[in-house]
Design a protein around this motif. Structure first.
Motif, PDB file in Angstrom:
ATOM      1  N   GLU A 197       0.809  -1.214   0.000  1.00  0.00           N
ATOM      2  CA  GLU A 197       0.000   0.000   0.000  1.00  0.00           C
ATOM      3  C   GLU A 197       0.845   1.268   0.000  1.00  0.00           C
ATOM      4  N   THR A 198       2.143   1.135   0.215  1.00  0.00           N
ATOM      5  CA  THR A 198       3.032   2.302   0.208  1.00  0.00           C
ATOM      6  C   THR A 198       3.675   2.522  -1.160  1.00  0.00           C
ATOM      7  N   ALA A 199       3.372   1.670  -2.129  1.00  0.00           N
ATOM      8  CA  ALA A 199       4.064   1.731  -3.422  1.00  0.00           C
ATOM      9  C   ALA A 199       3.682   2.957  -4.236  1.00  0.00           C
ATOM     10  N   LEU A 200       2.464   3.468  -4.056  1.00  0.00           N
ATOM     11  CA  LEU A 200       1.999   4.626  -4.812  1.00  0.00           C
ATOM     12  C   LEU A 200       1.943   5.850  -3.908  1.00  0.00           C
ATOM     13  N   SER A 201       2.389   6.971  -4.435  1.00  0.00           N
ATOM     14  CA  SER A 201       2.290   8.238  -3.704  1.00  0.00           C
ATOM     15  C   SER A 201       0.834   8.678  -3.621  1.00  0.00           C
ATOM     16  N   GLU A 202       0.568   9.649  -2.766  1.00  0.00           N
ATOM     17  CA  GLU A 202      -0.801  10.159  -2.660  1.00  0.00           C
ATOM     18  C   GLU A 202      -1.250  10.756  -3.988  1.00  0.00           C
ATOM     19  N   GLY A 203      -0.340  11.439  -4.658  1.00  0.00           N
ATOM     20  CA  GLY A 203      -0.684  12.014  -5.951  1.00  0.00           C
ATOM     21  C   GLY A 203      -1.012  10.932  -6.973  1.00  0.00           C
ATOM     22  N   ALA A 204      -0.221   9.851  -6.987  1.00  0.00           N
ATOM     23  CA  ALA A 204      -0.477   8.762  -7.924  1.00  0.00           C
ATOM     24  C   ALA A 204      -1.801   8.070  -7.625  1.00  0.00           C
ATOM     25  N   LEU A 205      -2.151   7.950  -6.347  1.00  0.00           N
ATOM     26  CA  LEU A 205      -3.440   7.358  -5.989  1.00  0.00           C
ATOM     27  C   LEU A 205      -4.592   8.230  -6.471  1.00  0.00           C
ATOM     28  N   ARG A 206      -4.439   9.536  -6.304  1.00  0.00           N
ATOM     29  CA  ARG A 206      -5.478  10.430  -6.832  1.00  0.00           C
ATOM     30  C   ARG A 206      -5.524  10.324  -8.361  1.00  0.00           C
ATOM     31  N   GLY A 207      -4.349  10.195  -8.967  1.00  0.00           N
ATOM     32  CA  GLY A 207      -4.293  10.052 -10.416  1.00  0.00           C
ATOM     33  C   GLY A 207      -4.977   8.792 -10.891  1.00  0.00           C
ATOM     34  N   ARG A 208      -4.852   7.711 -10.121  1.00  0.00           N
ATOM     35  CA  ARG A 208      -5.546   6.480 -10.505  1.00  0.00           C
ATOM     36  C   ARG A 208      -7.055   6.676 -10.482  1.00  0.00           C
ATOM     37  N   ASP A 209      -7.541   7.389  -9.474  1.00  0.00           N
ATOM     38  CA  ASP A 209      -8.984   7.655  -9.423  1.00  0.00           C
ATOM     39  C   ASP A 209      -9.432   8.458 -10.643  1.00  0.00           C
ATOM     40  N   LEU A 210      -8.623   9.426 -11.041  1.00  0.00           N
ATOM     41  CA  LEU A 210      -8.940  10.208 -12.238  1.00  0.00           C
ATOM     42  C   LEU A 210      -8.892   9.337 -13.481  1.00  0.00           C
ATOM     43  N   PHE A 211      -7.890   8.489 -13.559  1.00  0.00           N
ATOM     44  CA  PHE A 211      -7.689   7.598 -14.709  1.00  0.00           C
ATOM     45  C   PHE A 211      -8.918   6.726 -14.932  1.00  0.00           C
ATOM     46  N   GLU A 212      -9.456   6.211 -13.846  1.00  0.00           N
ATOM     47  CA  GLU A 212     -10.597   5.304 -13.938  1.00  0.00           C
ATOM     48  C   GLU A 212     -11.932   6.021 -13.803  1.00  0.00           C
ATOM     49  N   GLY A 213     -11.881   7.323 -13.509  1.00  0.00           N
ATOM     50  CA  GLY A 213     -13.110   8.074 -13.312  1.00  0.00           C
ATOM     51  C   GLY A 213     -13.245   9.251 -14.246  1.00  0.00           C
ATOM     52  N   GLN A 214     -13.044  10.449 -13.729  1.00  0.00           N
ATOM     53  CA  GLN A 214     -13.325  11.667 -14.481  1.00  0.00           C
ATOM     54  C   GLN A 214     -12.568  11.758 -15.803  1.00  0.00           C
ATOM     55  N   ALA A 215     -11.310  11.358 -15.824  1.00  0.00           N
ATOM     56  CA  ALA A 215     -10.512  11.476 -17.045  1.00  0.00           C
ATOM     57  C   ALA A 215     -10.878  10.428 -18.088  1.00  0.00           C
TER      58      ALA A 215
END
Length: 376
Positions: A197-215
């Motif tokens: 769970e530490t492999a992704l930064s907070e920014g990357a985790l938010r980016g994943r949500d965007l990748f699979e959601g709004q973007a």
């Protein structure tokens, strides 16, 4: 209508809400760790075949002038590409497309930007014999291999033939390329999927949500390869070289002509037509295969003509809804932080360090004078 088509159609029309995007994304193949490399039944891999392919990959004998090896346009230290917008051309010419990385190419069901070949074994001769690439003649390249005793012995060991055959050279190179793949233990996102769970930064985790959601990136960049391997027209700007450099213009017109486009299209042609070169269907003009998002950190520049130098530029292009002629994208309205988060996630799909290899020591050609038995 499939969920994929519904999703793409809604994206193009700008009708899909964030909630709707998330629901539709659940019907698409999720991002995942790459499985073992698929190996064709007619070209099984052995260590000896891979080693032979490694040598041939770096050997300029498989080209027209004896110097344009596969590695010239696919250098490990340059992301297994060229790191230039347009690939290197055969001496006296210019190329017309970005040199795609060969990392993870074993997972594609079609190769080249317009998907004109269906295997690594077919890709190698198409590149080695391409007029603005290797420009090699098959019979000449085969004969060069036959004048190298080490190759004669290696082909006999690997393929059981008395003399090297050029078709076998492509098989060996294909086997070698199937070893050039992402190591999931070196990829932050794959480590995250494995439970770190530490492999992704907070920014990357938010980016994943965007990748699979709004973007909505998941619509086309899905599955373990992060590519649906389909073809889309995004309105990518034309390469400026086609306007500024006469040799690039000659290459473009020659490619249009030799790929068999109608004369009216050839006469007016001012850009790469992508999938149209394969299908000759007007609706396929400007469509290119969805590239994998893996190893983006090491494989710049981006798009079929290398027109974007950074991931930030790519994300900004998508955020703006693509370019003229786009048939898929609509504006995303991401703010600066969201765009930066998306870039952070895209970078997390790459290994921590680039995959590098030193070139092998190549065997020497034996001269005719060194074949005494053949002179009697």
């Amino acid at each position: 209508m499939t969920s994929r088509r519904l999703l793409l159609g809604s994206l193009a029309a700008g009708l899909l809400t964030v909630a709707g995007l998330a629901a539709a994304a659940q019907e698409l193949p999720p991002l995942a760790t790459l499985p073992p490399v698929p190996v064709p039944a007619d070209n099984p891999m052995t260590p000896e075949k891979v080693e032979l392919g490694r040598q041939l990959f770096w050997d300029g004998r498989l080209s027209g002038n004896g110097a344009m090896a596969c590695s010239v346009c696919h250098l490990p230290e340059l992301g297994w590409g060229t790191a230039t917008p347009i690939s290197f051309g055969y001496p006296g010419t210019e190329h017309w497309r970005n040199s795609q990385t060969i990392l993870n190419s074993a997972y594609y069901n079609k190769l080249f930007w317009e998907g004109s070949v269906t295997s690594l074994e077919a890709q190698a001769p198409a590149a080695a014999g391409g007029g603005v690439a290797g420009n090699g003649d098959g019979s000449m390249m085969e004969m060069r291999l036959r004048f190298v005793p080490e190759y004669v012995e290696a082909f006999r060991e690997v393929f059981g033939t008395d003399w090297p055959k050029i078709s076998q050279a492509w098989q060996a190179i294909g086997a070698y390329q199937r070893t050039l793949v992402t190591d999931p233990e070196q990829v932050p996102f794959d480590r995250y999927l494995a439970g770190d769970e530490t492999a992704l930064s907070e920014g990357a985790l938010r980016g994943r949500d965007l990748f699979e959601g709004q973007a909505g990136c998941i619509a086309c960049h899905n599955g373990a390869l992060a590519s649906d391997q389909r073809y889309y027209a995004l309105g990518v700007p034309a390469a400026p070289q086609f306007d500024d450099d006469s040799l690039f213009q000659i290459t473009l017109r020659w490619e249009l002509y030799q790929k068999g486009v109608p004369e009216a299209v050839y006469r007016a042609g001012d850009d790469d037509l992508g999938l149209f070169h394969v299908t000759k269907r007007p609706e396929d003009k400007g469509r290119f295969r969805t590239p994998s998002l893996r190893e983006l950190r090491w494989t710049e520049p981006y798009m079929h003509n290398g027109v974007f130098a950074t991931l930030e530029e790519v994300v900004a292009f998508y955020n703006g809804g693509g370019g003229a002629g786009n048939t898929v994208l609509s504006p995303l309205d991401l703010d600066d932080r969201q765009q930066a988060d998306l870039v952070a996630f895209l970078e997390a799909l790459s290994m921590d360090e680039p995959l590098l290899q030193d070139p092998p020591e190549l065997p020497q050609t034996q001269t005719w004078a060194e074949f005494p038995d053949e002179q009697n």
